[in-house]
Design an enzyme around this catalytic site. Structure first.
Site, PDB file in Angstrom:
ATOM      1  N   GLY A 253    -107.141  11.292 -34.496  1.00  0.00           N
ATOM      2  CA  GLY A 253    -108.336  11.197 -33.672  1.00  0.00           C
ATOM      3  C   GLY A 253    -109.601  11.492 -34.448  1.00  0.00           C
ATOM      4  N   ASP A 254    -109.450  11.847 -35.730  1.00  0.00           N
ATOM      5  CA  ASP A 254    -110.638  12.110 -36.535  1.00  0.00           C
ATOM      6  C   ASP A 254    -110.363  11.589 -37.953  1.00  0.00           C
ATOM      7  OD1 ASP A 254    -113.091  13.258 -37.535  1.00  0.00           O
ATOM      8  OD2 ASP A 254    -113.032  14.681 -35.881  1.00  0.00           O
ATOM      9  N   ASP A 255    -111.128  12.046 -38.944  1.00  0.00           N
ATOM     10  CA  ASP A 255    -110.962  11.504 -40.290  1.00  0.00           C
ATOM     11  C   ASP A 255    -109.529  11.699 -40.811  1.00  0.00           C
ATOM     12  OD1 ASP A 255    -113.739  10.913 -40.337  1.00  0.00           O
ATOM     13  OD2 ASP A 255    -114.178  12.966 -40.973  1.00  0.00           O
TER      14      ASP A 255
END
Ligand code: NAG
Ligand code: NAG
Ligand code: NAG
Ligand code: NAG
Ligand code: NAG
Ligand code: NAG
Ligand code: NAG
Length: 477
Positions: A253-255
């Site tokens: 959901g992120d980097d």
């Protein structure tokens, strides 16, 4: 009779004392399969979690068993070290600390289930280079934590560590948390660290966070979290020197990888850069974030990052530099080659106005230097925008070099029955560059005017980093 669990199984041993324990968690005929694995160091001593009262039933807490086991095995650190084997089963546990000259081995078909009970994660101080916890307040200690260690390995036969992050994500989103969520694995102030051959899922926040470390090997990790889960970054090397990341796969959901080094005035004061980071053979899916992000916390500096053979699928940005006035320090000597991308919002994205500060004490005159950024040999398909590159006004990002890059732009769906002049969708240009300078060569579609064409082959270092030369030993359980 020996049951061969996988191709790595070499020998089967019948060891009296182990039999009872293994038989407890798996209905097997007193067998302990000897499995080979790769590590920076093999250990003289070996124990099973079940020797310390562990129960792999998915409901009994194993926090005490892990603590007892590691306290016990730390006594042989100077006598060849020890490995602690987590056998197949479901092992519920709260946080525990690692020790030196130690290997935690999570077997194939073993799952560590992170407790969802907050009291299983004591609060610790914020990192000195951050000043405050990233979500504010103090920090819940990570599920697997280590500090001031030498020679520590967390590995397995692709066993699983499940952060069971849903309850944390919910509390974070609703503003209920007063302190920073735990990470899945965090190791501070350590040298000779290995995290490898595991499946890590659903961390409450970042998955792997080596910080203030030297000589870190991260290999063969599969990291999976829902693409809408908050801040579930894959691998975040933070103020570490000599790190290699290889053969890993992240959906998050992120980097997928976020390279960091502290936050504003706290990071500037602490002054520890991330340097000599090598990334090879990495695959990422991150629809709302970057494949490789540099920053946004980079106040100790980021220098000498090399990434090659990277595959990005359905991600927001290929390489992203995030910084802001107040960060200070630098992002320099960055080299990326052979990045293959399918369905991307941006191939390159840089912003000098990221914002996000720990408190009001930052110095807006502390301007980060971004210089010598090299990208080459890349192909992108179904790309919405090639480059969205914005430096800092009056303080441009310099020395950008882009060569041999081809991006196929996404075909815009025509809206039926709407005349173009009534369509609200503006035509997006493939490039938007402000406050940057550099050159381009063989870039399609043609780069923005601030990256004029010049016959160049952008740099990629020809030397091999010492961490890339480390050969792992073959050990066995
Ligand atoms: C812990 O270590 C000691 C040696 O220091 C050993 O005698 C003892 O059996 C160990 N305890 C367990 C439960 O294995
Ligand atoms: C683990 O390490 C942290 C930080 O040093 C410390 O606060 C905590 O008490 C340790 N936990 C255990 C169980 O030793
Ligand atoms: C770990 O090392 C750091 C840096 O050397 C030091 O400041 C800190 O006090 C040490 N922590 C522990 C628990 O030994
Ligand atoms: C490890 O397990 C994950 C999840 O089941 C799987 O996708 C991956 O291919 C496995 N990796 C290896 C090297 O077996
Ligand atoms: C292209 O990208 C868009 C999102 O920008 C996506 O909806 C579409 O499915 C992609 N097409 C292909 C062929 O992957
Ligand atoms: C250009 O990049 C592609 C990979 O995207 C590579 O296969 C090719 O060899 C490169 N061409 C040159 C001239 O380096
Ligand atoms: C280009 O980027 C600048 C700076 O980020 C922004 O202000 C501007 O709106 C962008 N232009 C377009 C057409 O997107």
């Amino acid at each position: 009779m020996c049951s061969y669990m996988n191709s790595l199984v070499l020998v089967c041993l019948v060891l009296g004392s182990l039999c009872v324990n293994v038989a407890e968690s798996r209905d097997l005929n007193c067998l302990h399969e000897k499995v080979e694995y790769s590590a920076i160091n093999c250990r003289k001593h070996s124990a099973l979690l079940t020797d310390f009262g562990g129960k792999g039933d998915g409901v009994t807490s194993n926090t005490a068993a892990f603590k007892a086991a590691i306290a016990n095995l730390s006594k042989v650190a100077s006598d060849g070290g020890a490995q602690l084997i987590v056998p197949p089963g479901k092992w519920l546990t709260g946080s525990f600390n690692l020790t030196s000259h130690f290997t935690l081995y999570i077997s194939k078909d073993a799952v560590l289930l992170a407790s969802q009970d907050e009291t299983e994660y004591p609060l610790i101080d914020p990192l000195p280079s951050y000043g405050v916890g990233r979500d504010g307040g103090k920090r819940f200690i990570s599920l697997i934590f280590g500090t001031n260690l030498t020679d520590v390995v967390v590995t397995g036969g692709n066993g699983t560590i499940d952060g069971q992050g849903e309850s944390w994500w919910k509390d974070f989103k609703s503003g209920k948390l007063k302190n920073t969520r735990p990470y899945l694995i965090e190791i501070l102030y350590s040298r000779n660290v290995q995290i490898s051959h595991l499946t890590l899922i659903n961390s409450p926040s970042w998955h792997v966070h080596p910080t203030y470390c030297r000589d870190v090997i991260i290999e063969s990790l599969t990291i999976l979290a829902p693409i809408d889960s908050p801040n579930t970054d894959g691998i975040n090397p933070d103020s570490c020197i000599n790190t290699r990341i290889r053969d890993s796969y992240v959906v998050s959901g992120d980097d997928c990888i976020a390279v960091k080094s502290g936050w504003d005035q706290y990071g500037i004061k602490f002054g520890m850069p991330t340097q000599h980071l090598s990334i090879k053979r990495f695959t990422c899916i991150s629809p709302d974030s970057a494949v490789i992000a540099l920053g946004s916390e980079m106040s100790g500096g980021i220098q000498d990052v090399r990434a090659e053979d990277v595959h990005a699928i359905n991600s927001q940005a290929g390489v992203r530099i995030k910084t802001a006035p107040g960060r200070g320090a630098y992002v320099k000597d960055i080299f990326v080659r052979n990045l293959r991308m399918e369905t991307m919002q941006y191939v390159f994205w840089m912003t000098g106005a990221y914002g996000s500060h720990p408190d009001d004490g930052y110095d807006p005159k502390a301007l980060p230097v971004v210089n010598n950024i090299n990208f080459k040999d890349m192909v992108g398909k179904n790309v919405s925008m090639v480059g969205n590159l914005a430096g800092i006004e009056g303080h441009p990002f310099t020395g950008l070099c882009l060569s041999n890059i081809t991006a196929e732009l996404a075909v815009k769906k025509k809206k039926k029955n709407i005349h173009p002049i009534f369509s609200s969708e503006k035509k997006k240009l493939p490039w938007n560059c402000t406050d940057i300078s550099g050159v381009s060569s063989q870039v399609t579609p043609k780069a923005c005017d601030l990256l004029p064409e010049k016959k160049v082959d952008c740099a990629y270092p020809t030397d091999i980093l010492p961490i890339d030369k480390v050969v792992l030993k073959t050990c066995s359980t």
